[in-house]
Design a protein around this motif. Sequence first.
Motif, short mmCIF file in Angstrom:
data_model
loop_
_atom_site.label_atom_id
_atom_site.label_comp_id
_atom_site.label_asym_id
_atom_site.label_seq_id
_atom_site.Cartn_x
_atom_site.Cartn_y
_atom_site.Cartn_z
N HIS A 15 0.85 -1.19 0.00
CA HIS A 15 0.00 0.00 0.00
C HIS A 15 0.88 1.24 0.00
O HIS A 15 1.39 1.66 1.05
CB HIS A 15 -0.94 -0.02 1.21
N HIS A 16 1.04 1.82 -1.17
CA HIS A 16 1.96 2.95 -1.35
C HIS A 16 1.73 4.08 -0.37
O HIS A 16 2.65 4.54 0.29
CB HIS A 16 1.87 3.44 -2.80
N THR A 17 0.51 4.54 -0.26
CA THR A 17 0.21 5.71 0.58
C THR A 17 0.56 5.43 2.04
O THR A 17 1.22 6.24 2.69
CB THR A 17 -1.27 6.10 0.45
N CYS A 20 4.47 5.01 2.54
CA CYS A 20 5.20 6.29 2.50
C CYS A 20 4.92 7.11 3.76
O CYS A 20 5.81 7.76 4.29
CB CYS A 20 4.83 7.06 1.24
N TRP A 21 3.71 7.06 4.24
CA TRP A 21 3.35 7.78 5.45
C TRP A 21 4.09 7.20 6.66
O TRP A 21 4.55 7.92 7.53
CB TRP A 21 1.83 7.72 5.64
#
Length: 100
Positions: A15-17, A20-21
């Motif tokens: 899950h990219h988002t 990154c978070w």
Amino acid sequence: MQSLLFLCAVQVTRHHTLACWALASLPRELYPALFQAAFMYGRTLVLQALVQTWPYPCLSFRQLLPKPKQLGWPERPRKESVQAVILALLAAPRRESSSR
């Protein structure tokens, strides 16, 4: 057989988002496993974020990536993964050496 750490890293990088978070709060010791998982599965946006926030002075492919056919790694790396790392390195600001 893959380690539990690597399997967890695979899930985080899916899950990219969220990945990154989470980078801002993850311990630096997890970065190599996250890099390996993102590289192996072609998670290019996560790879770019990892490279841009890399907490170590050196990012070495030789040390990070296992030999082909080890842990189920393909014979050749994914082209898009290599490109993502190179582009992120080119876009990242140069770090000043503190040993001057």
